[in-house]
Design an enzyme around this catalytic site. Structure first.
Site, PDB file in Angstrom:
ATOM      1  CG  HIS A 193      -2.241   0.977   0.917  1.00 43.22           C
ATOM      2  ND1 HIS A 193      -2.929   1.118  -0.178  1.00 43.22           N
ATOM      3  CD2 HIS A 193      -2.745   2.066   1.712  1.00 43.22           C
ATOM      4  CE1 HIS A 193      -3.628   2.039  -0.203  1.00 43.22           C
ATOM      5  NE2 HIS A 193      -3.634   2.651   1.292  1.00 43.22           N
TER       6      HIS A 193
ATOM      7  CB  SER B  96      -0.928   8.409   9.666  1.00 45.47           C
ATOM      8  OG  SER B  96       0.132   8.888   9.027  1.00 45.47           O
TER       9      SER B  96
ATOM     10  CE1 TYR C 140      -8.508   3.973   4.323  1.00 42.47           C
ATOM     11  CE2 TYR C 140      -9.261   4.175   1.899  1.00 42.47           C
ATOM     12  CZ  TYR C 140      -8.442   4.623   2.956  1.00 42.47           C
ATOM     13  OH  TYR C 140      -7.223   5.138   2.903  1.00 42.47           O
TER      14      TYR C 140
END
Length: 702
Positions: free
Chosen positions: A110, A269, A506
């Site tokens: 990703h 993140s 998602y």
């Protein structure tokens, strides 16, 4: 609890498996192609920082070698139905029924700094001007080669599993959405990372062969302003670990394969310092962004996440290495610790599931339904890793965020019906992609549902991005079902991996969906998406038994779209050298002074478009050292210390330059060096031909 299970497993005898590992280059065109991940038209690649790789891991039974699985850990943004279909066709031609849709998983790191244009559906193709065949072909060719190499390396060995806590490796970028989950549920995870999973799980193939690890952190260490193709923090971590194990091997040529896989990445993140306003001249400049909406002065454009090396460069390269090293350190801790043996059979199950209007029972006995795909308004607001435009914000359920878009959205995708509006509620629909089929499907409807069982380890291969809590719920549900069905005992170890096989955006909890941050707005099949996946994955658990009864029911495979794909990217017309110059000629030479560690060597060459030859398994540059009278390549374009940049000088004349730089690492041996550039030029009439450019030699002091 996981550590307790691991300690109990030490008492179990090891199982012998058939194990194979391989690595190959999957780097597509490194210039004039939009990059995949941030969906930013401005992020069109201009060169190369590090090549993208695919790493293949094959695990099979020794007694019945047909019982095997193959897991691909690829430096791409997400798996894709069309890519997977093409890879499986190539593998079938070579290996017959050995590697199939049932046992082959295409997962991604990703990362957001790779080449785009390879996904089959239209929506992710828009910023790359459609489908990019070169990108698609490079991934297919490279993954097949990685499998070939893994297959050729097959030999018996044992597997072991372990985990550790990763400190400072990630943070939650939508913490206010996470807080919407029940307090008693959140309390269960206070010591396990809280609003982000901080555990790395690692499957060891042996101290001298490699491993496959899983840790949840977005591949957004390199910022949206970066235009050099790279592999972000997980690809960097693999490079660091493999180079540590075999320091004399060029990247991609190691026999030790280090896999850094993705987990429930959705709301994580790598920008661990948090999100701040970059608003020069404003009173809120340098202040944290507004928490619920991630805005600065009411808009999202100036709200940016900051990695741990934020002050060291403007593109995230230092942060990228720091987050990578954090994962490397965790993997080393596990590999050097006491791992639990993996024991038991190898099984796999795979079905297709049409997620548009899928009806299924909830745990309370009521019936729920998913919806045809749709993107919410907050989807356009982006995230703190990559904010959007047009004044959209996160965490706003109103349809009046941007009146202009509310007016024109029906010209882009069909107007949603009252049924679709109700099904997707409380998400306000911005793009009704599930009903957009011109010129071909904008979003997927049918997804791959897959599980791989290796002894007491079960991998859930996920066609999207699970948020932290969504991943926990799915893992727990499947683990409980494995034990209830008698497939595994309390030693059952369940991980999630994705986005893989299909990219269906998602997967949030229903509570997070109601908040409509970016992740909820991008949960395309409606508020019951997670429950639908939990129902389907748990229903397939019996098919992981040593002797499964029958075969699972499956919806029809999704239609093939690549043959209908549109591409507006123009090919290379021609290359030309300036009058009086040849391709590869020096424009700006290296300095003749002596260099020391930390300094950058730089040269400019008369160039040609690198799209003429991707040089897969090769390199666009080398740093060579003079050793005993012979020039020996000691760096390639896959090392983070080198950079390849291509610049167009004149479109009309077809001229271009190539900039090559090498930042000398600490510990580089003293000696004489030179830079080489490897290019391929395309004439207006005739065939592409290779050429080489060579700098003057220079000295590096000890």
């Amino acid at each position: 609890m996981v550590r307790l299970l691991a300690s109990l497993l030490v008492l179990c005898p090891s199982t012998q498996y058939l194990l194979g590992l391989g690595i190959a280059d999957i780097t597509g065109p490194v210039v004039e192609t939009n990059m995949m991940g941030y969906a930013s038209l401005g992020q069109t690649d201009t060169g190369l920082h590090m090549r993208q790789r695919a790493r293949a891991f094959i695990i099979g039974e020794t007694d019945n070698t047909a019982n095997r699985v193959v897991f691909i850990n690829a430096d791409i943004a997400m798996g894709d139905t069309g890519i997977r279909r093409a890879i499986l066709a190539e593998l079938a031609a070579k290996y017959g029924t050995l590697y199939t849709a049932q046992n082959f998983a295409l997962s991604s790191t990703h990362q957001h700094s790779g080449v785009g244009g390879y996904l089959e559906n239209l929506l992710p193709q828009i910023t790359s001007l459609g489908w990019v065949e070169q990108t698609f072909d490079a991934i297919v060719q490279g993954v097949v080669l990685a499998v070939d190499r893994a297959h050729a390396s097959l030999k018996t060995g044992t597997l072991a599993i372990g985990n550790t806590t990763v400190v400072g490796g990630n943070r939650n970028r939508s913490p206010t959405a996470y807080l919407a989950n029940p307090a008693d549920e959140r309390a269960m995870y206070v010591n396990q990372g809280g609003d982000q999973d901080n555990t790395m799980s690692l499957l060891s193939f042996g101290a001298d062969r490699g491993f496959l690890s899983f840790f949840a952190v977005h591949g957004t260490s390199l910022y949206e302003n970066n235009t050099l193709v790279s592999s972000d923090n997980k690809g960097m971590a693999a490079y660091i670990y493999e180079s540590m194990m075999e320091p004399n091997a060029m990247p991609g040529n190691q026999t030790f394969v280090a896999g850094f896989g993705q987990a429930n990445v959705g709301d994580t993140s790598p920008n661990t310092l948090g999100a701040f306003c970059e608003s020069p001249g404003q009173s809120f400049d340098g202040m944290p962004c507004q928490a619920d909406s991630s805005t600065c002065g009411g808009t999202v454009e100036q709200c940016h996440g900051r990695g741990p090396g934020f002050t060291l460069d403007a593109f995230g390269f230092h942060s990228n290495e720091m987050i990578a090293q954090t994962q490397v350190n965790a993997a080393k801790t596990i590999m050097n610790g006491e791992l639990a043996p993996v024991t038991g059979s190898v099984r796999s199950v795979h079905v297709y599931l049409d997620m548009a209007n899928h009806t299924f029972p909830l745990a309370n006995g009521t019936t729920a339904q998913t919806c045809p795909a749709a993107m919410g308004f907050s989807f356009a607001g982006g995230t703190t890793d990559g904010p959007g435009s047009f004044d959209f914000v996160q965490g706003d359920n109103s349809t009046q965020q941007n009146p202009f878009w509310d007016l024109v959205k029906s010209f882009i995708t069909p107007i949603p019906s009252a049924v679709q509006v109700a099904c997707q509620a409380p998400k306000p629909i911005l793009l009704n992609t599930g009903y957009a089929s011109q010129p071909y499907a904008w979003s997927p409807s049918t997804v791959d549902i897959q599980m791989l069982k290796v002894g007491n380890l079960v991998m859930l291969i996920i066609p999207g991005e699970l948020t932290t809590m969504a991943g926990r719920r799915l893992r727990n549900a499947v683990r409980a079902q494995l034990i209830a069905e008698g497939i595994l005992d309390n030693s059952a170890y369940v991980i999630v991996s994705g986005p893989a096989n299909t990219y269906a955006h998602y997967i949030t909890t229903r509570e997070e969906y109601a908040v409509q941050r970016y992740e909820g707005a991008s949960t395309i099949f409606g508020q019951f998406t997670l429950e639908a996946y939990m129902d389907k994955y748990t229903s397939l658990v019996p098919f992981l038994a040593d002797t499964p009864k029958g075969t699972p029911a499956s919806d029809a495979a999704p239609p093939e779209l690549t043959s209908s794909a549109i591409s507006l990217q123009t090919g290379v017309v021609f290359d030309a050298a300036p009058i009086g110059k040849k391709f590869g000629a020096i424009v700006t030479d290296v300095l003749t002074t002596t260099y020391t560690a930390g300094q950058t060597v730089f040269a400019v060459f008369v160039g040609a478009n690198p799209r003429n030859n991707l040089r897969l398994e090769g390199t666009f540059l080398s740093v060579e050292q003079l050793v005993n009278g012979a020039w020996i390549a000691v760096r390639s374009d896959s090392q983070p210390s080198t950079i390849y940049q291509w610049t167009r000088v004149s479109t009309i004349l077809g001229t271009s330059n190539v900039n090559i730089s090498w930042t000398i690492e600490s510990g580089t041996p003293a000696g004489t060096y030179r830079l080489q550039y490897f290019g391929d030029s395309k004439p207006l009439i005739g065939s592409i031909s290779a050429f080489t450019g060579t700098s003057s030699s220079f000295t590096v002091s000890g």
